[in-house]
Motif scaffolding. Sequence first.
Motif, short mmCIF file in Angstrom:
data_model
loop_
_atom_site.label_atom_id
_atom_site.label_comp_id
_atom_site.label_asym_id
_atom_site.label_seq_id
_atom_site.Cartn_x
_atom_site.Cartn_y
_atom_site.Cartn_z
N ILE A 1 12.56 -2.56 2.59
CA ILE A 1 12.88 -3.54 1.57
C ILE A 1 11.61 -4.14 0.99
CG2 ILE A 1 13.04 -5.77 2.78
CD1 ILE A 1 15.87 -6.03 1.57
N SER A 2 10.54 -4.15 1.77
CA SER A 2 9.24 -4.56 1.25
C SER A 2 8.73 -3.58 0.20
CB SER A 2 8.23 -4.67 2.40
OG SER A 2 6.94 -4.94 1.92
N VAL A 3 8.88 -2.29 0.49
CA VAL A 3 8.47 -1.25 -0.47
C VAL A 3 9.30 -1.33 -1.74
CG1 VAL A 3 8.31 1.23 -0.87
CG2 VAL A 3 7.65 0.29 1.36
N VAL A 4 10.63 -1.44 -1.58
CA VAL A 4 11.52 -1.48 -2.74
C VAL A 4 11.28 -2.75 -3.57
CG1 VAL A 4 13.93 -1.65 -3.48
CG2 VAL A 4 13.27 -0.03 -1.70
N VAL B 1 10.32 -2.70 -7.49
CA VAL B 1 11.13 -3.35 -8.52
C VAL B 1 10.25 -4.15 -9.46
CG1 VAL B 1 12.86 -5.16 -8.92
CG2 VAL B 1 13.28 -3.42 -7.20
N THR B 2 9.36 -4.96 -8.89
CA THR B 2 8.46 -5.77 -9.72
C THR B 2 7.50 -4.89 -10.51
OG1 THR B 2 8.60 -7.62 -8.16
CG2 THR B 2 6.74 -7.60 -9.67
N ASP B 3 6.95 -3.85 -9.86
CA ASP B 3 6.03 -2.95 -10.55
C ASP B 3 6.72 -2.24 -11.72
OD1 ASP B 3 4.04 -3.66 -8.82
OD2 ASP B 3 4.13 -1.85 -7.60
N GLY C 1 1.70 11.29 -6.42
CA GLY C 1 2.06 11.72 -7.77
C GLY C 1 3.55 11.78 -8.03
N ILE C 2 4.36 11.08 -7.22
CA ILE C 2 5.81 11.11 -7.42
C ILE C 2 6.20 10.37 -8.69
CG2 ILE C 2 8.05 10.47 -6.43
CD1 ILE C 2 6.83 10.78 -3.68
N GLY C 3 5.46 9.33 -9.00
CA GLY C 3 5.79 8.52 -10.17
C GLY C 3 6.54 7.27 -9.78
N LEU C 4 6.44 6.24 -10.60
CA LEU C 4 7.00 4.94 -10.26
C LEU C 4 8.53 4.95 -10.21
CD1 LEU C 4 6.15 2.09 -9.57
CD2 LEU C 4 6.17 1.53 -12.01
N VAL C 5 9.16 5.47 -11.25
CA VAL C 5 10.63 5.46 -11.30
C VAL C 5 11.25 6.37 -10.24
CG1 VAL C 5 12.65 5.97 -12.71
CG2 VAL C 5 10.70 4.80 -13.73
N PRO C 6 10.80 7.64 -10.09
CA PRO C 6 11.37 8.48 -9.02
C PRO C 6 11.16 7.89 -7.64
CG PRO C 6 10.21 9.84 -10.61
CD PRO C 6 9.88 8.41 -10.94
N THR C 7 10.00 7.29 -7.40
CA THR C 7 9.73 6.66 -6.10
C THR C 7 10.69 5.51 -5.85
OG1 THR C 7 7.38 7.24 -6.19
CG2 THR C 7 8.01 5.48 -4.69
N THR C 8 10.96 4.73 -6.88
CA THR C 8 11.88 3.60 -6.75
C THR C 8 13.28 4.08 -6.40
OG1 THR C 8 10.60 2.36 -8.39
CG2 THR C 8 12.82 1.57 -7.90
N ILE C 9 13.75 5.11 -7.09
CA ILE C 9 15.09 5.65 -6.83
C ILE C 9 15.17 6.20 -5.41
CG2 ILE C 9 16.75 7.44 -7.47
CD1 ILE C 9 15.70 7.17 -10.35
N LEU C 10 14.15 6.98 -5.01
CA LEU C 10 14.13 7.57 -3.69
C LEU C 10 14.15 6.52 -2.59
CD1 LEU C 10 13.78 9.96 -1.72
CD2 LEU C 10 11.30 9.80 -2.12
N MET C 11 13.26 5.54 -2.70
CA MET C 11 13.15 4.53 -1.65
C MET C 11 14.37 3.60 -1.61
SD MET C 11 10.55 5.57 -0.22
CE MET C 11 10.54 4.34 1.06
N THR D 1 0.82 -1.21 0.00
CA THR D 1 0.00 0.00 0.00
C THR D 1 0.85 1.27 0.00
OG1 THR D 1 -0.18 -0.09 2.42
CG2 THR D 1 -1.91 -1.17 1.15
N ALA D 2 2.01 1.23 0.71
CA ALA D 2 2.87 2.41 0.76
C ALA D 2 3.48 2.70 -0.60
CB ALA D 2 3.98 2.20 1.80
N ALA D 3 3.86 1.66 -1.34
CA ALA D 3 4.41 1.85 -2.68
C ALA D 3 3.38 2.53 -3.58
CB ALA D 3 4.84 0.51 -3.27
N ASP D 4 2.13 2.08 -3.52
CA ASP D 4 1.06 2.71 -4.31
C ASP D 4 0.82 4.14 -3.86
OD1 ASP D 4 0.78 0.37 -5.72
OD2 ASP D 4 -0.94 -0.35 -4.56
N TYR D 5 0.86 4.37 -2.55
CA TYR D 5 0.61 5.71 -2.02
C TYR D 5 1.66 6.70 -2.53
CZ TYR D 5 0.33 9.55 1.32
OH TYR D 5 0.25 10.81 1.89
N LEU D 6 2.92 6.32 -2.46
CA LEU D 6 4.00 7.22 -2.87
C LEU D 6 4.00 7.46 -4.38
CD1 LEU D 6 6.86 5.74 -0.65
CD2 LEU D 6 5.75 7.97 -0.35
N ALA D 7 3.85 6.38 -5.14
CA ALA D 7 3.96 6.50 -6.59
C ALA D 7 2.72 7.10 -7.24
CB ALA D 7 4.24 5.13 -7.20
N VAL D 8 1.54 6.78 -6.69
CA VAL D 8 0.29 7.18 -7.34
C VAL D 8 -0.39 8.34 -6.60
CG1 VAL D 8 -1.99 6.42 -8.11
CG2 VAL D 8 -0.03 4.85 -8.23
#
Length: 259
Positions: free
Chosen positions: A90-93, A97-99, A51-61, A41-48
């Motif tokens: 590591i759960s978020v990251v 990664v898979t997303d 509005g940070i976006g999937l790639v920037p959220t991945t780099i940040l986390m 849920t946190a991955a979806d919250y940050l990326a969606v």
Amino acid sequence: MTYEQTFAAGESVVATGESRVPEVTPGFWLIKLMAVTMGETAADYLAVNLGIGLVPTTILMTLVLAAVLRWQFAQGRYVPAIYWAAVVLISVVGTLVTDNLTDSFGVPLIDSTIVFTLLLGGTFAAWFASERSLSIHEVYTARREGFYWLAILFTFALGTASGDLVAEQFAMGYMASGILFGLIIASLASGYYALKLDGLWAFWLCYIFTRPLGASFGDLLSQPREYGGLGLGTTITSLGFLTVIALTVATMTVSRRRR
């Protein structure tokens, strides 16, 4: 110093060192399940939602995870708050990664599942070749801890891929998928207690399957009703699970200090 003396000294350090990871207790599994659910849920919250976006959220986390893991390694022992912060991150990251593979690069979920299975198997092979043991009760050195965290990262990525594969691509839905993975974990637990299933493999298999179990119920709670969820949203769901994690870790910390 001869090789034999060096080896014996190393074994002495391992034998007398303090474990860098927690014991496997009911509290361990409770926080693990909460952490993987929050990771989804946190991955979806940050990326969606933010509005940070999937790639920037991945780099940040990933950067935040690297900093916390460095802090974890510097302890040389198990510190509940730092260890579980690393697990949540590591759960978020692992989810991100898979997303990214699925949404940004169009990699089919079945391919991601196979790749992460092979990477996890390769990690176990390298771990055993280096240490002659895969025991989670003997993580006393930085090298063993490195293999431990790498294996955990791949279990989260694998769990995300396999969970999404079953729930979305196989169209089982969140509730049915959660029940399926729950039954798998129950069968592994029964195999361990009743049929003497090897504890090492029972642990890692349960560790893998708690990821899609948590993700399925996380999506069930957070996703809109038109997509098969209960519509609670990622904010409320993430905060709820974070609160449970924080309270449980605080209880563990107090108990550990008293001991």
